[in-house]
Each structure stands twice: as structure tokens, then as C-alpha cells.
Write a protein that holds these residues in place. Sequence first.
Motif, mmCIF file in Angstrom:
data_model
loop_
_atom_site.group_PDB
_atom_site.id
_atom_site.type_symbol
_atom_site.label_atom_id
_atom_site.label_comp_id
_atom_site.label_asym_id
_atom_site.label_seq_id
_atom_site.Cartn_x
_atom_site.Cartn_y
_atom_site.Cartn_z
ATOM 1 N N ALA A 108 0.885 -1.175 0.070
ATOM 2 C CA ALA A 108 0.079 0.192 0.029
ATOM 3 C C ALA A 108 0.956 1.172 0.026
ATOM 4 N N GLY A 109 1.878 1.311 -0.944
ATOM 5 C CA GLY A 109 2.493 2.506 -0.998
ATOM 6 C C GLY A 109 3.713 2.692 0.019
ATOM 7 N N ASN A 110 3.929 1.697 0.967
ATOM 8 C CA ASN A 110 4.962 1.780 1.833
ATOM 9 C C ASN A 110 5.795 0.400 1.897
ATOM 10 N N SER A 111 6.800 0.456 2.412
ATOM 11 C CA SER A 111 7.865 -0.714 2.250
ATOM 12 C C SER A 111 8.428 -0.900 3.594
ATOM 13 N N GLU A 112 8.725 -2.044 3.995
ATOM 14 C CA GLU A 112 9.443 -2.606 5.383
ATOM 15 C C GLU A 112 10.539 -3.484 4.922
ATOM 16 N N THR A 113 11.827 -3.100 5.393
ATOM 17 C CA THR A 113 12.981 -3.862 5.038
ATOM 18 C C THR A 113 13.287 -4.529 6.324
ATOM 19 N N LEU A 114 13.365 -5.926 6.273
ATOM 20 C CA LEU A 114 13.904 -6.863 7.299
ATOM 21 C C LEU A 114 15.475 -7.229 7.055
ATOM 22 N N GLU A 115 16.239 -7.496 7.916
ATOM 23 C CA GLU A 115 17.520 -7.711 7.885
ATOM 24 C C GLU A 115 17.549 -9.197 8.383
ATOM 25 N N LEU A 116 17.702 -10.251 7.297
ATOM 26 C CA LEU A 116 17.624 -11.576 7.677
ATOM 27 C C LEU A 116 18.957 -12.448 8.049
ATOM 28 N N GLU A 117 18.843 -13.217 9.237
ATOM 29 C CA GLU A 117 20.065 -14.039 9.444
ATOM 30 C C GLU A 117 19.552 -15.585 9.189
ATOM 31 N N GLU A 118 20.675 -16.287 9.287
ATOM 32 C CA GLU A 118 20.725 -17.686 8.900
ATOM 33 C C GLU A 118 19.701 -18.202 9.870
ATOM 34 N N GLY A 119 18.719 -19.210 9.571
ATOM 35 C CA GLY A 119 17.789 -19.701 10.166
ATOM 36 C C GLY A 119 16.416 -18.976 10.239
ATOM 37 N N ASP A 120 16.443 -17.783 9.800
ATOM 38 C CA ASP A 120 15.041 -17.125 9.765
ATOM 39 C C ASP A 120 14.089 -17.665 8.687
ATOM 40 N N PHE A 121 12.736 -17.267 9.075
ATOM 41 C CA PHE A 121 11.821 -17.641 8.243
ATOM 42 C C PHE A 121 10.723 -16.586 8.058
ATOM 43 N N VAL A 122 10.551 -16.599 6.684
ATOM 44 C CA VAL A 122 9.422 -15.287 6.427
ATOM 45 C C VAL A 122 8.136 -15.808 5.843
ATOM 46 N N LEU A 123 6.969 -15.527 6.232
ATOM 47 C CA LEU A 123 5.952 -16.033 5.147
ATOM 48 C C LEU A 123 5.141 -14.770 5.092
ATOM 49 N N ILE A 124 4.806 -14.520 3.650
ATOM 50 C CA ILE A 124 4.065 -13.491 3.157
ATOM 51 C C ILE A 124 2.707 -14.143 2.581
ATOM 52 N N PRO A 125 1.562 -14.185 3.433
ATOM 53 C CA PRO A 125 0.559 -14.834 3.117
ATOM 54 C C PRO A 125 -0.168 -14.502 1.608
ATOM 55 N N ALA B 132 10.053 -14.964 11.726
ATOM 56 C CA ALA B 132 10.290 -15.933 12.837
ATOM 57 C C ALA B 132 11.559 -15.879 13.070
ATOM 58 N N ARG B 133 12.229 -15.797 14.133
ATOM 59 C CA ARG B 133 13.716 -15.825 14.435
ATOM 60 C C ARG B 133 13.865 -16.310 15.833
ATOM 61 N N GLY B 134 15.010 -16.938 16.075
ATOM 62 C CA GLY B 134 15.445 -17.424 17.382
ATOM 63 C C GLY B 134 14.700 -18.486 18.060
ATOM 64 N N GLU B 135 13.581 -19.295 17.297
ATOM 65 C CA GLU B 135 12.901 -20.092 17.951
ATOM 66 C C GLU B 135 13.623 -21.692 17.701
ATOM 67 N N ARG B 136 13.712 -22.270 18.964
ATOM 68 C CA ARG B 136 14.581 -23.485 18.835
ATOM 69 C C ARG B 136 13.996 -24.575 17.943
ATOM 70 N N ARG B 137 12.481 -24.742 18.057
ATOM 71 C CA ARG B 137 11.621 -25.711 17.272
ATOM 72 C C ARG B 137 11.957 -25.201 15.662
ATOM 73 N N LEU B 138 11.832 -24.015 15.439
ATOM 74 C CA LEU B 138 11.877 -23.584 14.161
ATOM 75 C C LEU B 138 13.221 -23.646 13.561
#
Length: 309
Positions: A55-72, A142-148
Motif C-alpha cells: 500500500a505505497g509503503n515498504s518494510e525492510t527486514l535484515e535476515l539472519e541464518e535460520g530466519d523464516f518469513v511468510l507473506i500470506p 520468525a527468528r530465534g525459535e529452537r523448534r523453528l
Amino acid sequence: MVDPLAEVVSLLQPGAPFSKLVVASAPWAVRRTETGRPFYFVLLEGRCRLTIDSAGNSETLELEEGDFVLIPAARSFATSSLDRQPPREDEAVTTPIVPMPGGARVGDPDGAIDARMLVGHCVFQSSDSALLVSLLPQWVHARGERRLSTLVQLIGDESRADRPAREIVMARLLEVLLIEALRSTASSAQAPGLVRGLADPKLASALRRMHEDPAASWNVAQLARDAAMSRSAFFERFSRAVGLAPMEYLLAWRMAVARQLLRQRDLAMPEIAERVGYGSVSAFGVAFTRHVGMPPGRFAKQESDAEPA
């Protein structure tokens, strides 16, 4: 106790049968344009940036090893190495992309690999997916979750191996990862949606009440009183966290339940209307038609005709 997130995920019927491995050599930058399909991203090794446009905006995430991102419901997003800014929507991308078995290589094909990613499209098998996705956050990180971390490690191992039934195992692991990611971010979600609402104890109480008894004649004043808040404060807090006003959310959930009941064909129309809070079939029909785009009787017939013989 009713679990609203479990109910939504159960109705969505998530799966993740489509995935590919992407390896990258800095510097690199890639932009994708989607048509609203759910998209996931697992960073198996290294670091990178992900920019999600909305919607005209943007969000930047800095990802690290083990990170998971879901965009529904992915529309437009970009990924890049840390030494590059993600390309804008109107910016041409010139990073070389070379196909390889099971995926692609991004950046200098002769350079050292500094990132390894598993990306793909999810499948929400429910025909109500558009309605249900509106209840989820715009994105989940999601980050830093042992199960993930354990699931990501298993997926990474499976993606690099050539074992029997590899695709089946990958699909099952990714299904579990999707559900676990939604569950694990309930306490830290930033994007508006059901997950963020459940992280707020007062809002979670209201959400559970609506899910426990969608047929009740809820109103904002009653829900605010149960949450020990003023009407205006509750309305603002709920709308900001969930992304829908309280009565909009209730209507969306009622319609999701109604569609499921119509599809099952176990109840007569008056019973379905009563189950979702309407005193007459006509009132239910008007609300359903306005929200879904067709009368409930036609929806039920359409779903019946679509079933395999």
C-alpha cells in the motif's frame, strides 16, 4: 479453550509443495512481483535483506541464518545482499540469475556463495483462503525459535540431499514450518493481523469470545467491557493490532464458518443462519451475499458441483 489461530490455520489447510533452492554471491539484488499468492522464504545460510511493499509503503527486514518469513498474500518484494539496497518497484534489476537443478544461482556465477535460501509458494487449499488470509498478518518473520531452527535445519539437509521420497518429506516439513511460524510469532508479531491481536491479553480475550460463540450478539461496548477497557480505547487498539475493526473481524469469521458449514451440507439453511448469529435465513442471505458475492444457496450448489464424482 477455543484457539482462534488454530481454527484459522485448520480452515486454511496450508501446504508447501513448491520450493526451490537459491544460492547467491554478493553483490546481488532481485525483485519479484506476485499475484497475491502466499510466499515463504527460509534463509539456510548467510545474511540478506528483504523488502516487502504494501500500500505505497515498504518494510525492510535484515535476515539472519535460520530466519523464516511468510507473506500470506505476496504482491511485490525484493531481496538483496547486505552491500546492496533492495531495488525499488520502478528500478530495473540487472543481477545475473542462472538456472541450476532444483533452483537458481544469483549474482556472480564464479563468486563465493555467501547466502543459501529456500524459497517457494505455499498453497492454502481452502476455497476461503482470501477471506481467511485477511485475518493473518501481512507478513510473519520468525527468528530465534529452537523448534523453528530444528525444522529449518531438517529442511536444509533435505534440500541438499538426494534421498527417496525427498519431495514428500520437504512438503510435510514445510507444512509444519508454516504452522509453527504463525504460532511462534504470536508474542512478537509487528504486522497487523490475528497473530498480533492474540499477543495482546485483552484483545486475545475478545478474540476468543468471538470464536467461542460467533452466534452471540456481540457489540463493541460489550467486548470492551469484558476487556476492562473503554469502548473507544478498545476499538482503536483492536483495529490497530488486528487490521480490522471488531465488528468487521466478527463478520469475516462468521462468513468463514458459514462457508465451511455450507460446504459440509450437514445442516439446513435455518440452522446455519442461527449458528453464525442471524435470526432469519433472509438476514443471513443478505449478509452472506454482500460479503461473499453470491447467495448461500448458490454457493452451496457451486461447491457441491465442484466436488469430484
